[in-house]
Design a protein around this motif. Structure first.
Motif, PDB file in Angstrom:
ATOM      1  N   LYS A 105       0.855  -1.183   0.000  1.00 12.45           N
ATOM      2  CA  LYS A 105       0.000   0.000   0.000  1.00 12.45           C
ATOM      3  C   LYS A 105       0.889   1.229   0.000  1.00 12.45           C
ATOM      4  O   LYS A 105       1.758   1.382   0.847  1.00 12.45           O
ATOM      5  CB  LYS A 105      -0.916  -0.007   1.222  1.00 12.45           C
ATOM      6  N   ILE A 106       0.641   2.110  -0.982  1.00 14.11           N
ATOM      7  CA  ILE A 106       1.375   3.369  -1.089  1.00 14.11           C
ATOM      8  C   ILE A 106       0.335   4.480  -1.118  1.00 14.11           C
ATOM      9  O   ILE A 106      -0.480   4.547  -2.029  1.00 14.11           O
ATOM     10  CB  ILE A 106       2.228   3.410  -2.366  1.00 14.11           C
ATOM     11  N   GLY A 107       0.388   5.321  -0.110  1.00 16.15           N
ATOM     12  CA  GLY A 107      -0.659   6.334   0.011  1.00 16.15           C
ATOM     13  C   GLY A 107      -1.984   5.610   0.230  1.00 16.15           C
ATOM     14  O   GLY A 107      -2.112   4.776   1.098  1.00 16.15           O
ATOM     15  N   GLY A 108      -2.947   5.872  -0.624  1.00 11.04           N
ATOM     16  CA  GLY A 108      -4.238   5.196  -0.513  1.00 11.04           C
ATOM     17  C   GLY A 108      -4.409   4.071  -1.512  1.00 11.04           C
ATOM     18  O   GLY A 108      -5.475   3.480  -1.599  1.00 11.04           O
ATOM     19  N   ASP A 109      -3.369   3.770  -2.295  1.00 10.77           N
ATOM     20  CA  ASP A 109      -3.476   2.770  -3.351  1.00 10.77           C
ATOM     21  C   ASP A 109      -2.744   1.487  -2.998  1.00 10.77           C
ATOM     22  O   ASP A 109      -1.660   1.517  -2.425  1.00 10.77           O
ATOM     23  CB  ASP A 109      -2.899   3.311  -4.664  1.00 10.77           C
ATOM     24  N   ALA A 110      -3.333   0.358  -3.383  1.00 14.06           N
ATOM     25  CA  ALA A 110      -2.689  -0.944  -3.197  1.00 14.06           C
ATOM     26  C   ALA A 110      -2.127  -1.397  -4.542  1.00 14.06           C
ATOM     27  O   ALA A 110      -2.793  -1.284  -5.572  1.00 14.06           O
ATOM     28  CB  ALA A 110      -3.692  -1.955  -2.676  1.00 14.06           C
ATOM     29  N   TRP A 111      -0.887  -1.878  -4.533  1.00 17.29           N
ATOM     30  CA  TRP A 111      -0.197  -2.309  -5.749  1.00 17.29           C
ATOM     31  C   TRP A 111       0.281  -3.739  -5.599  1.00 17.29           C
ATOM     32  O   TRP A 111       0.706  -4.145  -4.520  1.00 17.29           O
ATOM     33  CB  TRP A 111       1.031  -1.427  -5.987  1.00 17.29           C
ATOM     34  N   SER A 112       0.237  -4.494  -6.688  1.00  9.53           N
ATOM     35  CA  SER A 112       0.910  -5.789  -6.713  1.00  9.53           C
ATOM     36  C   SER A 112       2.394  -5.494  -6.743  1.00  9.53           C
ATOM     37  O   SER A 112       2.838  -4.612  -7.477  1.00  9.53           O
ATOM     38  CB  SER A 112       0.515  -6.577  -7.959  1.00  9.53           C
ATOM     39  N   ALA A 113       3.142  -6.231  -5.945  1.00 11.68           N
ATOM     40  CA  ALA A 113       4.573  -5.929  -5.826  1.00 11.68           C
ATOM     41  C   ALA A 113       5.397  -7.208  -5.813  1.00 11.68           C
ATOM     42  O   ALA A 113       4.929  -8.261  -5.395  1.00 11.68           O
ATOM     43  CB  ALA A 113       4.828  -5.120  -4.563  1.00 11.68           C
ATOM     44  N   THR A 114       6.628  -7.068  -6.254  1.00 10.39           N
ATOM     45  CA  THR A 114       7.607  -8.145  -6.189  1.00 10.39           C
ATOM     46  C   THR A 114       8.882  -7.579  -5.582  1.00 10.39           C
ATOM     47  O   THR A 114       9.081  -6.366  -5.572  1.00 10.39           O
ATOM     48  CB  THR A 114       7.853  -8.741  -7.590  1.00 10.39           C
ATOM     49  N   SER A 115       9.724  -8.470  -5.081  1.00  6.20           N
ATOM     50  CA  SER A 115      10.960  -8.024  -4.459  1.00  6.20           C
ATOM     51  C   SER A 115      12.005  -9.123  -4.551  1.00  6.20           C
ATOM     52  O   SER A 115      11.674 -10.310  -4.636  1.00  6.20           O
ATOM     53  CB  SER A 115      10.707  -7.679  -2.990  1.00  6.20           C
ATOM     54  N   ALA A 116      13.259  -8.719  -4.523  1.00 10.73           N
ATOM     55  CA  ALA A 116      14.368  -9.674  -4.486  1.00 10.73           C
ATOM     56  C   ALA A 116      14.588 -10.164  -3.054  1.00 10.73           C
ATOM     57  O   ALA A 116      15.399 -11.048  -2.823  1.00 10.73           O
ATOM     58  CB  ALA A 116      15.629  -9.020  -5.033  1.00 10.73           C
ATOM     59  N   GLN A 117      13.873  -9.570  -2.104  1.00  8.05           N
ATOM     60  CA  GLN A 117      13.983  -9.935  -0.695  1.00  8.05           C
ATOM     61  C   GLN A 117      12.647 -10.501  -0.217  1.00  8.05           C
ATOM     62  O   GLN A 117      11.612 -10.207  -0.784  1.00  8.05           O
ATOM     63  CB  GLN A 117      14.286  -8.698   0.154  1.00  8.05           C
ATOM     64  N   THR A 118      12.681 -11.279   0.838  1.00  4.16           N
ATOM     65  CA  THR A 118      11.447 -11.715   1.481  1.00  4.16           C
ATOM     66  C   THR A 118      11.020 -10.609   2.434  1.00  4.16           C
ATOM     67  O   THR A 118      11.799 -10.159   3.263  1.00  4.16           O
ATOM     68  CB  THR A 118      11.673 -13.032   2.255  1.00  4.16           C
ATOM     69  N   LEU A 119       9.782 -10.165   2.283  1.00  2.00           N
ATOM     70  CA  LEU A 119       9.271  -9.051   3.088  1.00  2.00           C
ATOM     71  C   LEU A 119       8.027  -9.491   3.844  1.00  2.00           C
ATOM     72  O   LEU A 119       7.118 -10.091   3.265  1.00  2.00           O
ATOM     73  CB  LEU A 119       8.950  -7.854   2.191  1.00  2.00           C
ATOM     74  N   ALA A 120       7.985  -9.172   5.131  1.00  2.00           N
ATOM     75  CA  ALA A 120       6.865  -9.560   5.987  1.00  2.00           C
ATOM     76  C   ALA A 120       5.767  -8.497   5.956  1.00  2.00           C
ATOM     77  O   ALA A 120       5.994  -7.352   5.556  1.00  2.00           O
ATOM     78  CB  ALA A 120       7.355  -9.750   7.418  1.00  2.00           C
ATOM     79  N   LYS A 121       4.588  -8.885   6.426  1.00  2.00           N
ATOM     80  CA  LYS A 121       3.464  -7.959   6.529  1.00  2.00           C
ATOM     81  C   LYS A 121       3.824  -6.808   7.463  1.00  2.00           C
ATOM     82  O   LYS A 121       4.528  -6.997   8.455  1.00  2.00           O
ATOM     83  CB  LYS A 121       2.231  -8.698   7.050  1.00  2.00           C
ATOM     84  N   ASP A 122       3.364  -5.612   7.126  1.00  2.00           N
ATOM     85  CA  ASP A 122       3.567  -4.373   7.882  1.00  2.00           C
ATOM     86  C   ASP A 122       5.002  -3.852   7.832  1.00  2.00           C
ATOM     87  O   ASP A 122       5.342  -2.925   8.562  1.00  2.00           O
ATOM     88  CB  ASP A 122       3.115  -4.523   9.344  1.00  2.00           C
TER      89      ASP A 122
END
Length: 144
Positions: A105-122
């Motif tokens: 979530k960026i600002g008020g928008d939700a985006w599908s995202a990918t990363s080279a790292q494992t990222l946890a919720k929040d």
């Protein structure tokens, strides 16, 4: 079921997919299927004509609107909202496994995202790149 009805169902599916991707390519295919549906309504047994008209309409729209959209994007005052995302901070809403998709979530928008790292919720992240509907993020690291 009549062929024109099947063409209209296909057009509806393509329109919904276009609303999710916002690329305009599926819109041209949608309009092509509507043209095929019209031919199917007028001449129900002309299956080859339906396919040819649908393909021709989609092809012509794709070819002739590409230069128009290119000029529009190059026009003075055009602002691509996607480039404004780069460098912004967001929050991981759905965890991202390395090489998999999650939601940020960026600002008020939700985006599908990918990363080279494992990222946890929040977890806080920074946007690196944006393709049409997917952003690439990395862990936000504050330097003190």
């Amino acid at each position: 079921m009549d062929a024109w009805a099947l063409w209209l169902i296909a057009a509806g599916i393509l329109l919904v997919l276009e609303m999710m991707t916002l690329t305009f390519y599926l819109l041209w295919l949608c309009i092509g299927t509507i043209a095929a549906a019209i031919i199917g309504w007028i001449a129900p047994d002309a299956y080859i004509a339906q396919v040819l008209v649908g393909c021709l309409v989609a092809l012509v729209l794709t070819i002739f609107t590409k230069p128009i959209s290119k000029r529009f994007r190059a026009a003075k005052g055009f602002k691509d909202t996607g480039t404004e995302l780069i460098g912004r901070q967001g929050i991981v809403v759905e965890p991202i496994e390395e090489g998999q998709y999650g939601i940020v979530k960026i600002g008020g928008d939700a985006w599908s995202a990918t990363s080279a790292q494992t990222l946890a919720k929040d977890e806080r992240v920074r946007v690196l790149r944006r393709s049409s509907t997917i952003i690439e993020v990395e862990r936000w690291e504050e330097f003190v």
